[in-house]
Design a protein around this motif. Structure first.
Motif, PDB file in Angstrom:
ATOM      1  N   GLU A  33       0.828  -1.205   0.000  1.00 45.34           N
ATOM      2  CA  GLU A  33       0.000   0.000   0.000  1.00 45.34           C
ATOM      3  C   GLU A  33       0.865   1.260   0.000  1.00 45.34           C
ATOM      4  OE1 GLU A  33      -3.352  -2.347   2.687  1.00 45.34           O
ATOM      5  OE2 GLU A  33      -2.297  -0.612   3.516  1.00 45.34           O
ATOM      6  N   THR A  34       1.950   1.229   0.775  1.00 42.34           N
ATOM      7  CA  THR A  34       2.837   2.392   0.853  1.00 42.34           C
ATOM      8  C   THR A  34       3.497   2.664  -0.490  1.00 42.34           C
ATOM      9  OG1 THR A  34       3.251   1.930   3.203  1.00 42.34           O
ATOM     10  CG2 THR A  34       4.827   3.352   2.071  1.00 42.34           C
ATOM     11  N   VAL A  35       3.902   1.606  -1.187  1.00 45.08           N
ATOM     12  CA  VAL A  35       4.520   1.768  -2.512  1.00 45.08           C
ATOM     13  C   VAL A  35       3.527   2.388  -3.487  1.00 45.08           C
ATOM     14  CG1 VAL A  35       5.486   0.532  -4.499  1.00 45.08           C
ATOM     15  CG2 VAL A  35       6.173  -0.098  -2.175  1.00 45.08           C
ATOM     16  N   LEU A  36       2.292   1.912  -3.480  1.00 43.95           N
ATOM     17  CA  LEU A  36       1.278   2.462  -4.393  1.00 43.95           C
ATOM     18  C   LEU A  36       0.972   3.927  -4.074  1.00 43.95           C
ATOM     19  CD1 LEU A  36      -1.286  -0.454  -4.852  1.00 43.95           C
ATOM     20  CD2 LEU A  36       0.234   0.530  -6.575  1.00 43.95           C
ATOM     21  N   LEU A  37       0.927   4.268  -2.791  1.00 39.80           N
ATOM     22  CA  LEU A  37       0.694   5.655  -2.412  1.00 39.80           C
ATOM     23  C   LEU A  37       1.839   6.545  -2.888  1.00 39.80           C
ATOM     24  CD1 LEU A  37      -0.708   5.157   1.204  1.00 39.80           C
ATOM     25  CD2 LEU A  37      -1.971   6.024  -0.773  1.00 39.80           C
ATOM     26  N   THR A  86      -7.577   7.650   2.457  1.00 38.05           N
ATOM     27  CA  THR A  86      -6.962   7.191   1.209  1.00 38.05           C
ATOM     28  C   THR A  86      -6.461   5.764   1.314  1.00 38.05           C
ATOM     29  OG1 THR A  86      -6.272   9.461   0.733  1.00 38.05           O
ATOM     30  CG2 THR A  86      -5.201   7.708  -0.521  1.00 38.05           C
ATOM     31  N   ARG A  87      -5.743   5.465   2.393  1.00 33.90           N
ATOM     32  CA  ARG A  87      -5.192   4.112   2.528  1.00 33.90           C
ATOM     33  C   ARG A  87      -6.301   3.070   2.621  1.00 33.90           C
ATOM     34  NH1 ARG A  87      -0.215   1.647   3.941  1.00 33.90           N
ATOM     35  NH2 ARG A  87       0.796   3.677   4.151  1.00 33.90           N
ATOM     36  N   SER A  88      -7.405   3.422   3.261  1.00 35.57           N
ATOM     37  CA  SER A  88      -8.526   2.496   3.362  1.00 35.57           C
ATOM     38  C   SER A  88      -9.112   2.196   1.985  1.00 35.57           C
ATOM     39  CB  SER A  88      -9.613   3.070   4.273  1.00 35.57           C
ATOM     40  OG  SER A  88     -10.742   2.238   4.295  1.00 35.57           O
ATOM     41  N   ARG A  89      -9.284   3.235   1.151  1.00 37.14           N
ATOM     42  CA  ARG A  89      -9.798   3.013  -0.202  1.00 37.14           C
ATOM     43  C   ARG A  89      -8.843   2.152  -1.012  1.00 37.14           C
ATOM     44  NH1 ARG A  89     -10.674   8.543   0.230  1.00 37.14           N
ATOM     45  NH2 ARG A  89      -9.046   9.003  -1.314  1.00 37.14           N
ATOM     46  N   LEU A  90      -7.571   2.393  -0.842  1.00 32.56           N
ATOM     47  CA  LEU A  90      -6.574   1.601  -1.561  1.00 32.56           C
ATOM     48  C   LEU A  90      -6.627   0.141  -1.124  1.00 32.56           C
ATOM     49  CD1 LEU A  90      -4.168   1.520  -3.493  1.00 32.56           C
ATOM     50  CD2 LEU A  90      -2.700   2.175  -1.578  1.00 32.56           C
ATOM     51  N   ARG A  91      -6.772  -0.078   0.184  1.00 31.30           N
ATOM     52  CA  ARG A  91      -6.780  -1.437   0.734  1.00 31.30           C
ATOM     53  C   ARG A  91      -7.997  -2.229   0.272  1.00 31.30           C
ATOM     54  NH1 ARG A  91      -5.748  -1.754   7.035  1.00 31.30           N
ATOM     55  NH2 ARG A  91      -3.801  -0.915   6.201  1.00 31.30           N
ATOM     56  N   HIS A  92      -9.166  -1.594   0.280  1.00 31.59           N
ATOM     57  CA  HIS A  92     -10.405  -2.327   0.028  1.00 31.59           C
ATOM     58  C   HIS A  92     -10.909  -2.219  -1.411  1.00 31.59           C
ATOM     59  CE1 HIS A  92     -10.851  -3.289   4.265  1.00 31.59           C
ATOM     60  NE2 HIS A  92     -10.580  -2.030   4.553  1.00 31.59           N
ATOM     61  N   GLU A  93     -10.380  -1.240  -2.155  1.00 29.45           N
ATOM     62  CA  GLU A  93     -10.824  -1.072  -3.535  1.00 29.45           C
ATOM     63  C   GLU A  93      -9.659  -1.182  -4.532  1.00 29.45           C
ATOM     64  OE1 GLU A  93     -13.009   2.585  -3.884  1.00 29.45           O
ATOM     65  OE2 GLU A  93     -13.956   2.315  -1.915  1.00 29.45           O
ATOM     66  N   GLY A  94      -8.601  -0.422  -4.278  1.00 29.73           N
ATOM     67  CA  GLY A  94      -7.508  -0.344  -5.233  1.00 29.73           C
ATOM     68  C   GLY A  94      -6.752  -1.649  -5.424  1.00 29.73           C
TER      69      GLY A  94
END
Length: 363
Positions: A172-176, A235-243
């Motif tokens: 997740e950190t890399v994608l952010l 943002t991280r939550s959206r990335l975790r559950h959607e992205g």
């Protein structure tokens, strides 16, 4: 019969980190012993001689703290630390931070502290922090949390603080970082060892989130799932559950592992470039220490921008507020000079080109 594979995996990861801490502690003890002998000999020096101040020798057993929110990752980490510390010459304690962002957060923090105590950790502390607004809610909460952990580590004389970040967190950190376009250092994610004097250790960066959760389940460890982790406002939550699920659906399984691998490769590259930039810094300055534009221009772009970033931070710009676009604007004073004026940067720092020199200072 041995422990469940998930439990064995988390214990092995923690054991490796504790061995590193013990090795470093032993080396510190040996250095301190040599210093003590030197000071003892120096004590016989003639009256009036200057003697350096004595510092206390480290305790025989280093203290390692675990930062625990009560979630599956940090509870698995706490249980592994409690188990492994009993087998090694390590004292184990725990810290939980109450951000005060949810109703009843103080009660949950007290529950987590009680759970840590029941695992045999000592000392155990619950710390309440005030979360500001600078940088957004996620960044502000992180800053408050690390400040509290730093304070606890200093007060208790901890040799290390363990954090429960997993391979999923790393992905997740890399994608952010990729979304911010912040360069190689951002893509390198979280380091296994970070902070002042290597205070923070992340044993689980090679383990997935499910392994930690499974370890809690088979050990009947109660866990608390923070509702903020499922809140799409973050943002991280959206990335975790959607992205990430969307990426795995489009690209197939293995995305998390690939992103974590990218983080390590990027970190190796970024470390090498940072070293190159540090070595190059002195070679691009004149006798008075000012940066020479012609010499900067001759550097490879990746090295030059690192030199510029270091110079801007040294002038007073906060590192966390200095983005790639800021450094690119300064870089254009070198590579695209057309007589433009000063560049305003975070921390009231400005950069301007004067007589073939780059002048960076606080206004």
């Amino acid at each position: 019969m041995g422990p469940h594979p998930a439990v064995a995996a988390i214990r092995l990861a923690v054991r490796r980190v504790l061995h590193d801490v013990l090795t470093e502690h032993t080396e510190t003890n040996e250095h301190s012993a040599r210093l003590e002998r030197t000071l003892s000999h120096a004590a016989a020096a003639p009256s009036g001689s200057h003697l350096p101040g004595r510092s206390a020798l480290p305790a025989d057993e280093p203290l390692v703290l675990v930062a625990c929110s009560g979630g599956a990752d940090s509870m698995a980490l706490a249980s592994a630390l409690a188990f492994e510390a009993r087998k090694l010459s390590v004292r184990a304690g725990g810290v939980t931070v109450d951000h005060g962002l949810q109703d009843g957060s103080d009660l949950r923090a007290a529950e987590v502290a009680a759970r840590l105590g029941s695992l045999g950790l000592d000392p155990v502390e619950s710390i309440t922090v005030h979360v500001g607004r600078e940088g957004g809610p996620e960044a502000a909460a992180r800053d408050a949390r690390y400040a509290a952990l730093d304070d606890a580590a200093e007060r208790h004389g901890a040799a290390a603080v363990l954090l429960g970040h997993t391979r999923d967190d790393q992905a997740e950190t890399v994608l952010l970082g990729l979304a911010r376009g912040s360069g190689t250092r951002s893509l390198s994610g979280m380091a296994a060892v970070s902070g002042a004097a290597g205070r923070y250790r992340r044993p689980f960066l090679q383990l997935d989130r499910q392994t930690a959760r499974k370890a809690c389940m088979v050990q009947s460890l109660p866990v608390w799932d923070d509702p903020h982790n499922a809140d799409p406002a973050y943002t991280r939550s959206r990335l975790r559950h959607e992205g990430l699920p969307a990426l795995e659906k489009a690209l197939g399984k293995g995305v998390v592992e690939a992103l974590a691998r990218t983080a390590q490769l990027s970190r190796d590259d970024a470390d090498a470039l940072d070293t190159w930039a540090a070595d190059a810094d002195a070679s691009v300055r004149d006798d008075s220490g000012r940066l020479e534009c012609a010499k900067l221009y001759a550097l490879p772009p990746a090295v030059r921008r690192r030199v510029l970033r270091r110079a801007v931070i040294e002038a007073g710009a906060p590192a966390g507020s200095l983005f790639a676009r800021h450094v690119e604007e300064v870089d254009r004073l070198i590579t695209g000079w057309r007589g433009q004026g000063a560049i305003n940067l975070p921390g009231r720092v400005e950069a301007r080109r004067q007589g073939g020199r780059l002048v960076i200072r606080q206004g």
